[in-house]
Write a protein that holds these residues in place. Structure first.
Motif, short mmCIF file in Angstrom:
data_model
loop_
_atom_site.label_atom_id
_atom_site.label_comp_id
_atom_site.label_asym_id
_atom_site.label_seq_id
_atom_site.Cartn_x
_atom_site.Cartn_y
_atom_site.Cartn_z
N THR A 9 0.84 -1.19 0.00
CA THR A 9 0.00 0.00 0.00
C THR A 9 0.88 1.24 0.00
OG1 THR A 9 -0.08 0.17 2.41
CG2 THR A 9 -1.71 -1.27 1.35
N GLN A 12 2.51 1.69 3.34
CA GLN A 12 3.67 0.82 3.57
C GLN A 12 4.89 1.30 2.81
OE1 GLN A 12 1.70 -2.78 2.31
NE2 GLN A 12 1.50 -3.53 4.41
N ALA A 237 -2.85 -5.70 9.47
CA ALA A 237 -4.12 -6.41 9.64
C ALA A 237 -3.80 -7.83 10.11
CB ALA A 237 -4.89 -6.43 8.32
N LEU A 277 -12.04 1.60 6.61
CA LEU A 277 -11.06 1.29 5.57
C LEU A 277 -10.31 2.58 5.23
CD1 LEU A 277 -13.17 -0.90 3.09
CD2 LEU A 277 -11.98 -1.60 5.18
N SER A 279 -7.52 4.26 2.53
CA SER A 279 -6.88 4.12 1.23
C SER A 279 -6.08 5.39 0.97
CB SER A 279 -7.93 3.90 0.14
OG SER A 279 -7.34 3.72 -1.13
N LEU A 301 -13.32 -8.78 5.96
CA LEU A 301 -12.41 -7.73 6.45
C LEU A 301 -11.57 -8.29 7.57
CD1 LEU A 301 -14.76 -4.60 6.64
CD2 LEU A 301 -13.33 -5.35 4.73
N HIS A 304 -7.12 -4.55 12.14
CA HIS A 304 -5.76 -4.26 12.56
C HIS A 304 -5.61 -4.51 14.06
CE1 HIS A 304 -3.85 -1.92 9.10
NE2 HIS A 304 -4.98 -2.44 8.63
N ARG A 311 -9.85 0.02 12.39
CA ARG A 311 -9.36 -0.10 11.04
C ARG A 311 -9.29 -1.56 10.61
NH1 ARG A 311 -3.52 1.90 8.57
NH2 ARG A 311 -3.96 1.22 6.43
N GLU A 313 -8.79 -4.27 6.80
CA GLU A 313 -8.38 -4.39 5.41
C GLU A 313 -9.24 -5.45 4.73
OE1 GLU A 313 -6.14 -2.60 3.87
OE2 GLU A 313 -5.19 -1.62 5.59
#
Length: 433
Positions: A9, A12, A237, A277, A279, A301, A304, A311, A313
């Motif tokens: 991502t 990251q 996550a 989520l 982004s 989903l 985390h 949160r 993912e």
């Protein structure tokens, strides 16, 4: 990333930057414009980037190790070209096609199959970063102590430069979360009536975070994970995946000129779980994930780690399903404040918490607009400023003076409305932001 050989991502990728300057320069190269001959295969990403010389720089990243190879003169690892290439790969799959045949220069040096990650090397890297963050937290503690000894009034005379210098040191210490809090501190002096009180409050929260990091080994595991995230370590996550039919409650973007963050709130219509989520889009590009407000999607989903964190993912693409859904169960203003208070016990640095208010009426008060219980017992001031003004008019039109159900974020500054439902159309979600 993380040595897994998979598309990471934006968050990251930016976490790999060795310093703030590399993060900014890499973000500027995260668009397709300067790149050519890009591709990815078996965890290796490559591309040619136009630079200051006559020959484009050749950049190769092996995400499985990870390792970086670039013909630019930079001695940083990763360099800005490697960061830009990874950002391009993370944000635009069409710009970096997977499964491509690597050119000869991308196969140099001979990589072969990636061996297993070296856990000892990873441990040493983690220890080095933890030591840098600890040094940064200790320096910040001294800066806060000097501020209190000198008096908060003096902060208004020092200007923003000293705060920015302190923030830059936190970035060098690889603690971007602390850097962000320092920049917030620097923006408070002279910001309006009562700024010394606000500065003292933010100093206390920043001091609490620094002390929590220095004592992280003695904290409960969920709270320690939250502290790591607040300091600036990327969260993962890692919880138990949850499958549900998710109602899309809200979607909105925020940005700082270098990174656009999209927040999407979901509610599990079967299990009753609320999820967030996130982004990201770099260099002015919109985040890739987008879901229409009011839609119902099916999917899994993974939450985390961390205390009080919502949160999650998606483990797979979220698939739209037929049929509208009503709002989450709501309550009065007092119940929303109680929910925010409980969340603060788990994460003292929370700015807000998602809640649903039932049977509330928008009304004008002396200090601005508010949402009040239909029986008039309690009320919450509305926040959001001019950005949320169109949503306020929609909320007023939807209510017409009658009670409505409203979903939003409840925090110490008040309530930010994000979606609403009228009693006449309880399955129709009206976006407010």
């Amino acid at each position: 990333m993380n040595g897994m050989g998979v598309r990471g991502t934006v968050e990251q990728v930016l976490a790999l930057a060795p310093d703030e300057a590399s993060r900014r320069a890499g973000s500027a190269l995260g668009a397709a414009g300067p790149w050519s001959a890009t591709g990815a295969a078996d965890g290796v990403v490559w591309g040619r980037c136009e630079g200051g010389g006559r020959t484009p720089y050749r950049t190769v990243v092996d995400t499985r190790r990870p390792s970086y190879d670039c013909t630019c003169p930079s001695r940083k690892a990763p360099c800005k070209h490697a960061l830009g290439l990874l950002l391009l790969w993370a944000g635009d799959g069409a710009a970096v096609p997977d499964g491509a045949e690597p050119p000869d220069w991308a196969a140099r040096p001979a990589r072969g199959p990636a061996g297993p990650a070296d856990p000892e090397a990873a441990r040493r890297r983690a220890e080095r970063r933890a030591a840098r963050v600890t040094a940064g937290a200790e320096e910040l503690e001294r800066r806060l102590a000097d501020l209190v000894r000198g008096g908060l009034a003096a902060a208004g005379q020092q200007g923003y430069g000293l705060w920015e210098e302190t923030a830059a040191r936190m970035v060098d210490a690889q603690a971007p979360g602390l850097a962000g809090r320092v920049r917030e501190l620097g923006a408070i002096p002279g910001s309006g009536p009562g700024w010394p009180v606000r500065l003292l409050e933010e100093c206390a929260l920043t001091h609490l975070l620094g002390r929590a990091w220095l004592a992280a080994d003695r904290l409960p595991a969920p709270l320690a994970a939250t502290v790591r995230t607040r300091v600036g370590f990327p969260s993962a996550a890692s919880g138990t995946p949850v499958r549900d039919r998710w109602l899309v409650l809200a979607q909105y973007d925020t940005g700082d000129g270098r990174l656009t963050t999209r927040r999407i709130w979901l509610y599990g219509t079967d299990g009753g779980r609320t999820a967030l989520l996130l982004s990201f889009g770099a260099a002015g590009r919109a985040p890739a994930l987008a879901l229409p407000v009011g839609a119902v999607v099916d999917g899994e989903l993974t939450p985390h780690a961390g205390a009080g964190q919502l949160r999650a993912e998606p483990g797979e693409p979220l698939v739209p399903v037929a049929g509208p859904a009503g709002p989450p169960p709501g309550g009065p203003v007092g119940a929303a404040l109680d929910a925010y208070g409980r969340a603060l016990r788990e994460d003292p640095w929370l700015d807000s918490w998602p809640v649903t208010l039932a049977r509330v009426v928008p009304a004008r008060a002396e200090y601005g607009w508010q949402l009040a219980d239909a029986d008039g017992r309690e009320a919450l001031p509305l926040t959001g400023g001019d950005r949320s003004r169109p949503g306020l008019w929609r909320l007023l039109a939807l209510s017409g003076g009658a009670p409505v159900t409203v979903f939003g974020e409840c925090g110490h500054r008040g309530f930010t409305p994000l979606a609403a439902w009228s009693p006449d159309a309880p399955a129709e979600t009206v976006p407010l932001l």
